[in-house]
Motif scaffolding. Structure first.
Motif, PDB file in Angstrom:
ATOM      1  N   MET A  75      10.176   0.866  -6.240  1.00 53.50           N
ATOM      2  CA  MET A  75      11.561   0.399  -6.120  1.00 53.50           C
ATOM      3  C   MET A  75      11.846  -0.236  -4.761  1.00 53.50           C
ATOM      4  N   GLY A  76      11.362   0.390  -3.703  1.00 49.65           N
ATOM      5  CA  GLY A  76      11.571  -0.176  -2.379  1.00 49.65           C
ATOM      6  C   GLY A  76      10.886  -1.519  -2.224  1.00 49.65           C
ATOM      7  N   THR A  77       9.680  -1.629  -2.772  1.00 50.19           N
ATOM      8  CA  THR A  77       8.957  -2.893  -2.699  1.00 50.19           C
ATOM      9  C   THR A  77       9.684  -3.979  -3.470  1.00 50.19           C
ATOM     10  N   THR A  78      10.252  -3.635  -4.627  1.00 48.67           N
ATOM     11  CA  THR A  78      10.986  -4.623  -5.412  1.00 48.67           C
ATOM     12  C   THR A  78      12.187  -5.162  -4.643  1.00 48.67           C
ATOM     13  N   GLY A  79      13.041  -4.254  -4.155  1.00 46.19           N
ATOM     14  CA  GLY A  79      14.255  -4.694  -3.478  1.00 46.19           C
ATOM     15  C   GLY A  79      13.978  -5.527  -2.242  1.00 46.19           C
ATOM     16  N   PRO A 241      11.802  -0.686   7.810  1.00 42.64           N
ATOM     17  CA  PRO A 241      12.732  -0.861   6.683  1.00 42.64           C
ATOM     18  C   PRO A 241      12.211  -0.254   5.393  1.00 42.64           C
ATOM     19  N   LEU A 242      10.922  -0.394   5.109  1.00 42.57           N
ATOM     20  CA  LEU A 242      10.351   0.167   3.889  1.00 42.57           C
ATOM     21  C   LEU A 242      10.381   1.693   3.933  1.00 42.57           C
ATOM     22  N   LEU A 243      10.051   2.275   5.097  1.00 44.59           N
ATOM     23  CA  LEU A 243      10.058   3.732   5.212  1.00 44.59           C
ATOM     24  C   LEU A 243      11.473   4.282   5.158  1.00 44.59           C
ATOM     25  N   HIS A 244      12.415   3.593   5.767  1.00 47.85           N
ATOM     26  CA  HIS A 244      13.805   4.043   5.751  1.00 47.85           C
ATOM     27  C   HIS A 244      14.353   4.013   4.327  1.00 47.85           C
ATOM     28  N   GLY A 379      19.455  -0.102 -11.056  1.00 55.85           N
ATOM     29  CA  GLY A 379      18.777  -1.362 -10.775  1.00 55.85           C
ATOM     30  C   GLY A 379      19.566  -2.234  -9.820  1.00 55.85           C
ATOM     31  N   TYR A 380      20.876  -2.255  -9.989  1.00 55.95           N
ATOM     32  CA  TYR A 380      21.735  -3.059  -9.124  1.00 55.95           C
ATOM     33  C   TYR A 380      21.627  -2.612  -7.667  1.00 55.95           C
ATOM     34  N   PHE A 381      21.735  -1.315  -7.425  1.00 56.83           N
ATOM     35  CA  PHE A 381      21.709  -0.821  -6.049  1.00 56.83           C
ATOM     36  C   PHE A 381      20.298  -0.835  -5.449  1.00 56.83           C
ATOM     37  N   ILE A 382      19.266  -0.749  -6.297  1.00 54.79           N
ATOM     38  CA  ILE A 382      17.905  -0.906  -5.783  1.00 54.79           C
ATOM     39  C   ILE A 382      17.715  -2.329  -5.279  1.00 54.79           C
ATOM     40  N   GLY A 383      18.210  -3.310  -6.035  1.00 50.90           N
ATOM     41  CA  GLY A 383      18.113  -4.702  -5.600  1.00 50.90           C
ATOM     42  C   GLY A 383      18.851  -4.943  -4.300  1.00 50.90           C
TER      43      GLY A 383
END
Length: 443
Positions: A75-79, A241-244, A379-383
């Motif tokens: 999810m983090g990678t997608t957003g 950013p990815l870790l946070h 999905g919205y908030f992950i983006g």
């Protein structure tokens, strides 16, 4: 420079077309996961004993907690990738895949090194009859070896979604799950390995998925490489950013899978028949939710691009389109299982188990309708990479919506019905707690 997908969102009809162009392959790919699980359930459900099916359900709780605790890698990678792609930063988008992959290998190595401890703690906490626990242990001992492939696949899927490439995800899913079904037949039906066979089949399919992804990622990488050099990978400035985001998504995911883990574990405390019946119902819920997740994945990808462009109008239209499709799909799915309860007979032919499943199917419908709203908003908030919002909403839903009723069901006088009430309130709390946060993102 590549023109970011999602720019059509300013036009409603174009937004619908773009949304479906991303969603439909993602739906098909998402469906491969529960279809493979349904095959597991169908094969094990037609054996003479209930223990292998119940054991896989119990062992699956461990892997839901274990592997999906690292769902932030997907999810983090997608957003973050979608936002980099929306800004035209192709070098940064490629670097995000490498950063996520490094983290995946570190975490996978830890899981393999700690597997004896993980197994001991897990089976000390889980409740089940002795024969069920034996089957669950066999399943665990096989499937744990999939850890490196599972976590790397999370990274690959997240990156492809963020890069607006959903068709390759479908190809990977078809290949991997075809292998899973074939291995299920060989190991469970032909060789009689039972729950262990299901574990080895799932493990093998994950490595096949990773192998299938290599040429796909290589082609996508090559097409964007000449546009911009790859950004630094391992500097703290770029990893932070990815870790946070990952920390907050980890909390969110942990609360989610703990909910379903407790639901399954508390079901086991009543009887093996109830555990198996709820396992079948959750498989069906999984099929529907993965279907709706296709819309959620498209929402993630497009929302990331739109927020990178500060397109509030596009975000509003995206939410409207995604919510409409999600609710319509949930409604159609619910109607099918209400009108045709004989569909459950595809999963088991045991009369007592089938009767229990059909009697409880109304709960499945209610949970699904409320859940469809929550899935799309997730999905919205992950983006938007709004990790704090996701974590707070899920912790509220678990602590206030689910846990009190679940504890009353298990340790009070609530019984199995209260357990379903707990899951229903959990989905309602998810939809409400995320929904009230939407207006602030559109101002």
């Amino acid at each position: 420079m590549t023109r970011p997908a999602g720019s059509e969102a300013a036009n409603p009809s174009a937004s619908s077309r773009r949304f479906l162009a991303l969603a439909l392959p993602s739906i098909a790919a998402s469906l491969m996961v529960p279809v493979a699980s349904l095959v597991d359930t169908a094969i094990l459900g037609h054996l003479d004993e209930l223990e292998p099916l119940a054991g896989v359900a119990l062992g699956g709780v461990i892997f839901d907690l274990l592997y999906w605790s690292f769902g932030f890698l997907r999810m983090g990678t997608t957003g973050l990738t979608a936002q980099a792609f929306g800004r035209g930063q192709l070098g940064e988008s490629r670097a995000l895949l490498l950063r996520a992959g490094v983290l995946a290998m570190v975490f996978a190595s830890l899981l393999l090194a700690l597997q004896p401890v993980i197994g001991w703690v897990s089976f000390a906490l889980l409740e089940g009859e002795p024969a069920v626990e034996v089957a669950a242990r066999a399943y665990f001992d096989a499937r744990i070896w999939a850890a490196p492939a599972v976590l790397l696949n999370f990274c690959v899927m997240g990156w492809l979604l963020g890069m607006q490439r959903t068709r390759p995800i479908l190809v990977i899913a078809i290949v991997a799950n075809g292998v899973n079904v074939a291995l299920d037949y060989v190991l469970i039906v032909r060789l009689g390995w039972g729950a262990a066979g299901a574990g080895w089949a799932t493990m093998g399919s994950q490595y096949v998925a990773l192998l299938a992804a290599v040429p796909i990622v290589r082609r996508a990488w090559t097409r964007t490489h000449s546009a911009e050099p790859t950004a630094p990978v391992l500097s703290w400035t770029h990893l932070a950013p990815l870790l946070h985001l990952g920390r907050h998504i980890w909390l969110r995911t942990l609360a989610l899978i703990t909910t379903f883990a407790l639901f399954t574990n508390f079901s086991a405390s009543f009887s093996s028949t109830l555990l198996a019946a709820n396992a079948v119902l959750l498989r069906v819920l999984g099929l529907a939710s993965y279907f709706i997740d296709g819309f959620a994945h498209a929402t993630e990808s497009l929302a990331g691009v739109l927020v990178a462009r500060d397109d509030k109008q596009g975000l509003r239209k995206l939410l409207g389109v995604a919510m409409s499709w999600g609710l319509a799909t949930a409604g159609g799915f619910a109607l099918a299982f209400i009108a045709f309860p004989q569909l459950f007979s595809l999963l088991t032919d045991q009369a007592e188990l089938l009767a229990a499943v059909i009697a409880a199917r109304g709960w499945l419908v209610l949970v699904l309708l409320l859940g469809s709203i929550a899935y799309v908003l997730d999905g919205y908030f992950i983006g938007l990479t709004a990790g704090v919002t996701l974590a707070r909403a899920m912790l509220f839903s678990f602590g206030i919506g689910f846990l009190p009723l679940a504890l009353w069901a298990r340790y009070g006088d609530g019984g199995p019905q209260a357990l379903w009430w707990a899951l229903l309130c959990f989905m309602a709390a998810r939809a409400l707690s995320l929904g009230v946060c939407v207006p602030a993102t559109l101002r």
